[in-house]
Design a protein around this motif. Structure first.
Motif, mmCIF file in Angstrom:
data_model
loop_
_atom_site.group_PDB
_atom_site.id
_atom_site.type_symbol
_atom_site.label_atom_id
_atom_site.label_comp_id
_atom_site.label_asym_id
_atom_site.label_seq_id
_atom_site.Cartn_x
_atom_site.Cartn_y
_atom_site.Cartn_z
ATOM 1 N N LYS A 1 0.973 -1.339 -0.225
ATOM 2 C CA LYS A 1 0.004 0.091 -0.075
ATOM 3 C C LYS A 1 0.853 1.086 0.085
ATOM 4 N N ARG A 2 0.485 2.110 -0.747
ATOM 5 C CA ARG A 2 1.183 3.615 -0.836
ATOM 6 C C ARG A 2 0.067 4.745 -0.653
ATOM 7 N N GLU A 3 0.405 5.808 0.030
ATOM 8 C CA GLU A 3 -0.293 6.856 -0.118
ATOM 9 C C GLU A 3 0.248 7.969 -0.736
ATOM 10 N N LEU A 4 -0.367 8.951 -1.077
ATOM 11 C CA LEU A 4 -0.161 10.176 -1.584
ATOM 12 C C LEU A 4 -0.646 11.223 -0.853
ATOM 13 N N ARG A 5 0.145 12.339 -0.331
ATOM 14 C CA ARG A 5 -0.251 13.442 0.520
ATOM 15 C C ARG A 5 0.106 14.899 -0.410
ATOM 16 N N VAL A 6 -1.170 15.391 -0.759
ATOM 17 C CA VAL A 6 -0.926 16.621 -1.439
ATOM 18 C C VAL A 6 -1.580 17.615 -0.669
ATOM 19 N N THR A 7 -0.568 18.842 -0.330
ATOM 20 C CA THR A 7 -0.951 20.006 0.333
ATOM 21 C C THR A 7 -1.381 21.255 -0.640
ATOM 22 N N ILE A 8 -2.301 21.828 -0.220
ATOM 23 C CA ILE A 8 -2.722 23.078 -1.019
ATOM 24 C C ILE A 8 -2.922 24.225 -0.111
ATOM 25 N N ASP A 9 -2.361 25.150 -0.387
ATOM 26 C CA ASP A 9 -2.163 26.565 0.280
ATOM 27 C C ASP A 9 -3.343 27.304 0.186
ATOM 28 N N ALA A 10 -3.372 28.620 0.803
ATOM 29 C CA ALA A 10 -4.227 29.623 0.723
ATOM 30 C C ALA A 10 -4.664 30.051 -0.686
ATOM 31 N N GLU A 11 -3.530 29.990 -1.681
ATOM 32 C CA GLU A 11 -3.295 30.627 -2.763
ATOM 33 C C GLU A 11 -4.136 29.355 -3.932
ATOM 34 N N ASN A 12 -4.389 28.146 -3.421
ATOM 35 C CA ASN A 12 -4.764 27.134 -4.210
ATOM 36 C C ASN A 12 -3.599 26.605 -5.043
ATOM 37 N N LYS A 13 -2.375 26.620 -4.558
ATOM 38 C CA LYS A 13 -1.079 26.154 -5.089
ATOM 39 C C LYS A 13 -0.763 24.953 -4.078
ATOM 40 N N ILE A 14 0.122 23.918 -4.920
ATOM 41 C CA ILE A 14 0.512 22.780 -4.075
ATOM 42 C C ILE A 14 1.704 23.434 -3.346
ATOM 43 N N SER A 15 1.663 23.025 -2.059
ATOM 44 C CA SER A 15 2.995 23.582 -1.229
ATOM 45 C C SER A 15 3.582 22.411 -0.754
ATOM 46 N N ALA A 16 3.080 21.088 -0.903
ATOM 47 C CA ALA A 16 3.754 19.977 -0.554
ATOM 48 C C ALA A 16 3.253 18.966 -1.376
ATOM 49 N N LEU A 17 4.085 17.812 -1.685
ATOM 50 C CA LEU A 17 3.730 16.585 -2.384
ATOM 51 C C LEU A 17 4.475 15.516 -1.717
ATOM 52 N N ALA A 18 4.169 14.416 -1.425
ATOM 53 C CA ALA A 18 4.565 13.350 -0.690
ATOM 54 C C ALA A 18 3.984 11.732 -1.142
ATOM 55 N N THR A 19 4.575 10.814 -1.168
ATOM 56 C CA THR A 19 4.144 9.616 -1.438
ATOM 57 C C THR A 19 5.182 8.877 -0.578
ATOM 58 N N LYS A 20 4.495 7.718 0.249
ATOM 59 C CA LYS A 20 5.058 7.016 1.136
ATOM 60 C C LYS A 20 4.410 5.462 1.185
ATOM 61 N N GLU A 21 5.136 4.560 1.524
ATOM 62 C CA GLU A 21 4.694 3.196 1.539
ATOM 63 C C GLU A 21 4.116 3.136 3.147
ATOM 64 N N ILE A 22 2.691 2.697 2.976
ATOM 65 C CA ILE A 22 2.263 2.229 4.331
ATOM 66 C C ILE A 22 2.439 0.697 4.701
ATOM 67 N N LYS A 23 3.260 0.565 6.093
ATOM 68 C CA LYS A 23 3.492 -0.678 6.384
ATOM 69 C C LYS A 23 2.094 -1.349 7.118
ATOM 70 N N SER A 24 2.160 -2.622 6.591
ATOM 71 C CA SER A 24 0.778 -3.364 7.016
ATOM 72 C C SER A 24 1.033 -3.943 8.617
ATOM 73 N N LYS A 25 -0.282 -3.497 9.162
ATOM 74 C CA LYS A 25 -0.130 -3.652 10.716
ATOM 75 C C LYS A 25 -0.368 -5.390 11.026
ATOM 76 N N ALA A 26 0.511 -5.592 12.041
ATOM 77 C CA ALA A 26 0.521 -6.936 12.522
ATOM 78 C C ALA A 26 -0.709 -7.433 13.276
ATOM 79 N N LEU A 27 -0.958 -8.562 13.001
ATOM 80 C CA LEU A 27 -2.437 -9.091 13.587
ATOM 81 C C LEU A 27 -2.243 -9.257 15.086
#
Length: 117
Positions: free
Chosen positions: A91-117
């Protein structure tokens, strides 16, 4: 929350990830992203990241919105997406941060570790 911010986050995040499938990235403009993001989101850097992701996850399919967080102090919205790939083992997730001017101020992707049962 403005639909414009939500639509922009989705469209620009998807544009970056689709570059992994097509090997073509249309650079961000000054109306779409902050200078910091424009400097970091180069075709070379995106290509290098895409190569690693494609090996583990396969081709990009789509984004699914998971969460929206509003920071009232900075007036930024953080959109968290589940990235859907043809190989769903990692699993991977993307985080997109939009500032007050409607511009992307941050863009990051990372792998989500699976949770142990």
């Amino acid at each position: 929350m403005e639909a414009i911010k939500k639509d922009r986050a989705y469209a620009l995040g998807k544009r970056v990830l689709e570059a992994c499938n097509t090997s073509r990235f249309k650079a961000f403009t000054a109306t779409e992203a902050t200078p910091k993001v424009m400097a970091n989101a180069t075709a070379e850097k995106i290509s290098a990241t895409c190569q690693k992701i494609i090996l583990r996850n396969g081709r990009f399919i789509d984004l699914k919105l998971v969460e929206i967080v509003h920071n009232e102090i900075t007036a930024e919205y953080v959109f968290r997406y589940d990235i859907q790939y043809e190989k769903p083992m990692f699993k991977r997730e993307l985080r997109v941060t939009i500032d007050a001017e409607n511009k992307i101020s941050a863009l990051a992707t990372k792998e989500i570790k699976s949770k142990a049962l």
